[in-house]
Design a protein around this motif. Structure first.
Motif, PDB file in Angstrom:
ATOM      1  N   SER A  69       1.053  -1.494   0.085  1.00 29.24           N
ATOM      2  CA  SER A  69      -0.492   0.242   0.157  1.00 29.24           C
ATOM      3  C   SER A  69       0.497   1.469   0.024  1.00 29.24           C
ATOM      4  O   SER A  69       0.401   2.236  -0.817  1.00 29.24           O
ATOM      5  CB  SER A  69      -1.157  -0.224   1.648  1.00 29.24           C
ATOM      6  OG  SER A  69      -1.532  -0.566   1.061  1.00 29.24           O
ATOM      7  N   TRP A  70       2.004   1.481   1.499  1.00 25.04           N
ATOM      8  CA  TRP A  70       2.738   2.210   0.877  1.00 25.04           C
ATOM      9  C   TRP A  70       3.366   2.553  -0.339  1.00 25.04           C
ATOM     10  O   TRP A  70       3.617   4.071  -0.660  1.00 25.04           O
ATOM     11  CB  TRP A  70       3.564   2.419   2.378  1.00 25.04           C
ATOM     12  CG  TRP A  70       3.172   2.509   3.413  1.00 25.04           C
ATOM     13  CD1 TRP A  70       2.380   1.716   4.528  1.00 25.04           C
ATOM     14  CD2 TRP A  70       2.246   3.921   3.990  1.00 25.04           C
ATOM     15  NE1 TRP A  70       1.851   2.622   5.406  1.00 25.04           N
ATOM     16  CE2 TRP A  70       2.296   3.614   5.309  1.00 25.04           C
ATOM     17  CE3 TRP A  70       2.572   4.879   3.755  1.00 25.04           C
ATOM     18  CZ2 TRP A  70       1.935   4.962   6.117  1.00 25.04           C
ATOM     19  CZ3 TRP A  70       2.281   6.542   4.273  1.00 25.04           C
ATOM     20  CH2 TRP A  70       1.706   6.108   5.321  1.00 25.04           C
ATOM     21  N   GLY A  74       8.847  -0.865   5.686  1.00 22.94           N
ATOM     22  CA  GLY A  74       8.759  -1.217   4.124  1.00 22.94           C
ATOM     23  C   GLY A  74       9.603  -2.352   3.200  1.00 22.94           C
ATOM     24  O   GLY A  74       9.926  -3.413   4.025  1.00 22.94           O
ATOM     25  N   ASN A  75       9.135  -2.057   2.237  1.00 26.29           N
ATOM     26  CA  ASN A  75      10.238  -2.993   1.113  1.00 26.29           C
ATOM     27  C   ASN A  75      11.329  -2.196   0.390  1.00 26.29           C
ATOM     28  O   ASN A  75      11.587  -0.905   0.532  1.00 26.29           O
ATOM     29  CB  ASN A  75       9.174  -4.236   0.318  1.00 26.29           C
ATOM     30  CG  ASN A  75       7.711  -2.741  -0.159  1.00 26.29           C
ATOM     31  OD1 ASN A  75       8.610  -1.918  -0.974  1.00 26.29           O
ATOM     32  ND2 ASN A  75       7.313  -3.882  -0.945  1.00 26.29           N
ATOM     33  N   ALA A  76      11.629  -2.960   0.208  1.00 26.14           N
ATOM     34  CA  ALA A  76      12.861  -2.297  -1.058  1.00 26.14           C
ATOM     35  C   ALA A  76      12.422  -2.011  -2.477  1.00 26.14           C
ATOM     36  O   ALA A  76      12.970  -0.389  -2.781  1.00 26.14           O
ATOM     37  CB  ALA A  76      13.460  -4.004  -1.650  1.00 26.14           C
ATOM     38  N   GLU A  77      11.554  -1.905  -2.668  1.00 28.13           N
ATOM     39  CA  GLU A  77      10.676  -1.340  -3.990  1.00 28.13           C
ATOM     40  C   GLU A  77      10.721   0.235  -3.272  1.00 28.13           C
ATOM     41  O   GLU A  77      10.526   0.865  -4.015  1.00 28.13           O
ATOM     42  CB  GLU A  77       9.320  -1.805  -4.234  1.00 28.13           C
ATOM     43  CG  GLU A  77       9.599  -3.584  -5.192  1.00 28.13           C
ATOM     44  CD  GLU A  77       9.828  -4.740  -4.412  1.00 28.13           C
ATOM     45  OE1 GLU A  77       9.638  -4.277  -3.198  1.00 28.13           O
ATOM     46  OE2 GLU A  77       9.734  -5.416  -4.980  1.00 28.13           O
ATOM     47  N   ALA A  78      10.145   0.033  -2.132  1.00 28.79           N
ATOM     48  CA  ALA A  78       9.889   1.701  -0.874  1.00 28.79           C
ATOM     49  C   ALA A  78      10.855   2.044  -1.223  1.00 28.79           C
ATOM     50  O   ALA A  78      10.759   3.049  -1.278  1.00 28.79           O
ATOM     51  CB  ALA A  78       9.096   1.980  -0.631  1.00 28.79           C
ATOM     52  N   GLY A 132       8.102   9.241   5.936  1.00 24.56           N
ATOM     53  CA  GLY A 132       8.752   8.910   7.386  1.00 24.56           C
ATOM     54  C   GLY A 132       6.884   8.831   7.919  1.00 24.56           C
ATOM     55  O   GLY A 132       6.765   8.502   9.132  1.00 24.56           O
ATOM     56  N   GLU A 133       5.903   9.040   7.465  1.00 22.61           N
ATOM     57  CA  GLU A 133       5.034   8.831   7.764  1.00 22.61           C
ATOM     58  C   GLU A 133       4.830   7.236   7.621  1.00 22.61           C
ATOM     59  O   GLU A 133       4.739   6.529   9.271  1.00 22.61           O
ATOM     60  CB  GLU A 133       3.735   9.123   7.260  1.00 22.61           C
ATOM     61  CG  GLU A 133       3.532  10.406   6.889  1.00 22.61           C
ATOM     62  CD  GLU A 133       1.729  11.416   6.699  1.00 22.61           C
ATOM     63  OE1 GLU A 133       1.566  10.638   5.611  1.00 22.61           O
ATOM     64  OE2 GLU A 133       1.909  12.406   5.794  1.00 22.61           O
ATOM     65  N   MET A 134       5.149   6.674   7.210  1.00 23.58           N
ATOM     66  CA  MET A 134       5.174   4.597   6.865  1.00 23.58           C
ATOM     67  C   MET A 134       5.977   4.478   7.933  1.00 23.58           C
ATOM     68  O   MET A 134       6.001   3.487   8.425  1.00 23.58           O
ATOM     69  CB  MET A 134       5.779   4.460   5.790  1.00 23.58           C
ATOM     70  CG  MET A 134       5.411   2.855   5.301  1.00 23.58           C
ATOM     71  SD  MET A 134       7.141   2.597   3.838  1.00 23.58           S
ATOM     72  CE  MET A 134       7.906   3.094   5.193  1.00 23.58           C
ATOM     73  N   HIS A 135       6.964   5.194   7.830  1.00 28.77           N
ATOM     74  CA  HIS A 135       8.045   4.723   8.938  1.00 28.77           C
ATOM     75  C   HIS A 135       7.265   5.306  10.021  1.00 28.77           C
ATOM     76  O   HIS A 135       7.462   3.772  11.326  1.00 28.77           O
ATOM     77  CB  HIS A 135       9.100   5.040   9.093  1.00 28.77           C
ATOM     78  CG  HIS A 135      10.564   4.917  10.525  1.00 28.77           C
ATOM     79  ND1 HIS A 135      10.773   3.156   9.836  1.00 28.77           N
ATOM     80  CD2 HIS A 135      11.202   5.578  11.067  1.00 28.77           C
ATOM     81  CE1 HIS A 135      11.711   3.858  11.076  1.00 28.77           C
ATOM     82  NE2 HIS A 135      12.128   4.696  11.828  1.00 28.77           N
ATOM     83  N   GLY A 136       6.718   5.942  10.560  1.00 33.42           N
ATOM     84  CA  GLY A 136       6.394   6.446  11.871  1.00 33.42           C
ATOM     85  C   GLY A 136       5.194   5.712  11.937  1.00 33.42           C
ATOM     86  O   GLY A 136       4.042   5.720  13.703  1.00 33.42           O
TER      87      GLY A 136
END
Length: 641
Positions: free
Chosen positions: A176-177, A207-211, A198-202
């Motif tokens: 999704s992210w 995340g993944n390699a693609e992100a 930053g929001e994803m990490h928070g």
């Protein structure tokens, strides 16, 4: 084939029959088909075609199935056909078939309809299917909808769907992210990519390699803190074990550091990579070339050639080094590399052709430019807009304006660069009427001119002495098109007025300029003073030039020649001494010729060419023949008298 199928037609051998159908599917055109009494063998053939990357055969088989027995496809057939659809039109046709069969509510069919629309970037259709899904919406279905907006480059709508996903209680995952990040990166909204990361990490999603790869692509556009943010993402990837585990992340790192000009970091990432593919090598070559380090790019290119195996320079590698030398102004080296590329039988792409055409235009290498045109025709690239614009520019600068206009007439679609190139081509050769006619045709085509367009038409008016037309166009640019005049526009107007002998008007225009005149403006006025022998205004202009902050050898030489033309030898000598004391040197004159697809440059004061002795011997022979011809002519005249 049919005999073989009949031989395996017994019940115990039915599985062998299906295996045989699948094995032959990818290599057989749709000449024969299974019986229309059962959909299973048809589905096996469809799956075999798709698994062997032959969606064209899968669609052909599906069409045959529909033609023979429209009611035969089932809930297994339609998802396979949807996976093979290459266009929204075909996806809609399969969707309509599902509605006709009453299978649109089947979970597998509905899911594949949604996936097909999403893959093809049809977000509106995907949303309609999503809203009537017969099953509970899962994270997978939400991700499919979000990816539809991502592929369709609609980050705002995608963010809305993402918010709805969270509100519905579905937990966004790495997919999704990544889709959300990709949409913003694809639309050039790079600062938001870093914020979303930053929001994803928070949110607790690592995340993944693609992100990580997407975020790295956005870092070069993060402003003054770009390097720091890039290194922070790099460090995050190292800690999570993503950098070493995924080669495409390594490639993204090399590209990121290259775009930021951090060549030592890019080189270090490249050297530390345990595995390198063609993309890795090309990333480093492109980075060096973009940074103007052409020799380093060529060195990496040579090492890539030595690797052998699957890692060999491709068209991207060649285009990068050719483009690097062309951007650095070394057009001759760029053309030499293109000729080597031809010898290696590497087919050029659009980028290569445009770069080489630009080099041919700068060196006036018409013969080679024509060969590039032939390459474009052979590779069916001559109808590409960028190539056609390059051809117009090349032919125009090489003096073949008719050929440039022929290319222009053959264009199916034209952009602003196309119009600017043909107008500039006419203008640079003094064809003012033709340039103005093309400008009028551009207006009729409802193409909005830009600042470059007006530089071209004003320059054409200057060369043609069309003062009234030039003034009208200058006013039209400011009043109708709301384009603020730049230094180039004022230079053209000063040159136009000055060439026409309106030196006072030119001087008054300079006084009204909103910016401080540069030496190009003063040089245009000074040259007009020389043409019309206006010593008084020349003196005033000379004072302005000598007081200017920047120093220009060209204008100093113009002043020197102006004094000499007026017989003011002491003043001419004074300016020459001033030029020498200021440490200014006139760039040596240079000329070149094209011979045997090679450009030979001759520079005043440079080391002699290896063939210099033979060249001067031929020149002496030509001089001798001209003298003999001259003496013969004089003798003939004397005899007739």
């Amino acid at each position: 084939m049919r005999r073989l199928l009949r031989a395996t037609g017994s019940a115990p051998c039915s599985h062998r029959r299906h295996r045989l159908l699948s094995a032959c599917a990818a290599d057989q055109p749709i000449r024969h088909h299974p019986p229309t009494s059962n959909a299973v063998p048809w589905n096996r053939l469809l799956r075999a075609h798709i698994s062997r990357s032959r969606p064209d055969l899968a669609l052909a088989l599906y069409r045959r199935m529909r033609a023979l027995a429209p009611a035969l496809p089932n809930s297994y057939t339609l998802p396979l056909a949807l996976r093979a659809t290459p266009s929204p039109r075909l996806a809609s046709a399969v969707h309509a078939h599902a509605l006709h069969l009453g299978l649109q509510a089947h979970p597998d069919v509905a899911g594949q309809i949604l996936a097909a629309y999403a893959r093809l970037g049809r977000a509106d259709e995907a949303r309609q299917v999503f809203d009537v899904l017969p099953v509970r919406r899962t994270t997978l279905s939400w991700n499919t909808l979000i990816s539809a907006y991502s592929i369709g480059c609609d980050p705002d709508a995608e963010r809305g769907a993402f918010a709805c996903m969270v509100a519905a209680g579905a937990r966004p995952d790495a997919v999704s992210w990544t889709a959300l990040l990709s949409a913003h990166a694809r639309c050039g909204r790079h600062p938001e990519v870093l914020e979303l990361f930053g929001e994803m990490h928070g949110s607790g999603c690592e995340g993944n390699a693609e992100a990580i790869a997407v975020v790295l692509s956005a870092c070069p556009y993060a402003g003054c803190s770009a390097v720091a943010k890039g290194k922070a993402v790099h460090a995050y990837g190292v800690v999570k074990g993503i950098v070493r585990g995924y080669l495409f992340v390594t490639n993204s790192l090399v590209c990121m550091y290259g775009k930021l000009g951090e060549m030592e970091e890019a080189k270090k990432v490249f050297q530390d990579a345990g595995e390198k593919n063609v993309v890795t090598w090309n990333a480093l070559i492109t980075s060096y070339a973009a940074a103007g380090l052409c020799d380093e790019a060529l060195d990496v290119f040579a090492r890539m050639e030595q690797c052998g195996g699957m890692v060999t320079p491709n068209v991207v590698s060649w285009s990068a080094v050719i483009g690097g030398f062309a951007s650095s102004g070394d057009m001759q080296r760029a053309l030499e590399l293109f000729l080597q590329m031809q010898l290696r039988r590497v087919l050029p792409n659009v980028v290569t052709l445009v770069t080489v055409l630009s080099a041919c235009a700068e060196l006036l290498a018409l013969r080679l430019g024509r060969e590039v045109h032939a390459h474009a025709i052979k590779g069916v690239l001559d109808r590409h807009l960028l190539v056609q614009n390059g051809l117009i520019n090349m032919y125009a600068k090489c003096g073949r304006v008719a050929a440039a206009h022929k290319v222009f007439d053959q264009m199916k679609s034209r952009d602003l660069i196309s119009w600017n190139s043909i107008i500039a081509g006419y203008g640079m050769h003094g064809l003012c009427d033709e340039a103005l006619a093309m400008f009028a045709e551009m207006a009729r085509a409802m193409v909005e001119p830009d600042a470059v367009t007006f530089v071209s038409v004003l320059s054409a008016c200057s060369h043609g002495g069309r003062v009234l037309e030039g003034r009208r166009l200058f006013d039209q640019m400011v009043q109708e098109h709301k384009i603020s005049p730049s230094m180039e526009h004022y230079t053209c107007m000063v040159d136009l007025l000055g060439r026409a002998g309106l030196l006072r008007d030119a001087s008054e225009l300079i006084k009204t300029m909103p910016m401080r005149p540069d030496l190009c403006v003063w040089g245009a006025l000074l040259n007009s003073c020389r043409i019309h022998g206006n010593a008084a205004m020349a003196e005033a202009t000379i004072t302005k030039v000598l007081q200017a902050e920047a120093e220009s050898t060209g204008n100093h030489m113009l002043i020197t020649n102006l004094y000499a033309a007026c017989g003011m030898w002491d003043d001419s000598k004074r300016v020459r001494v001033m030029t020498k004391e200021a440490g200014l040197r006139k760039n040596p004159g240079q000329s070149w010729i094209e011979l045997g697809n090679k450009v030979f440059a001759f520079t005043a004061g440079s080391a002699a060419l290896p063939e210099a002795e033979e060249i001067f011997r031929v020149l002496d022979d030509l001089y001798r023949e001209m003298r003999d011809k001259e003496h013969s002519t004089f003798d003939a005249i004397a005899i007739t008298r």
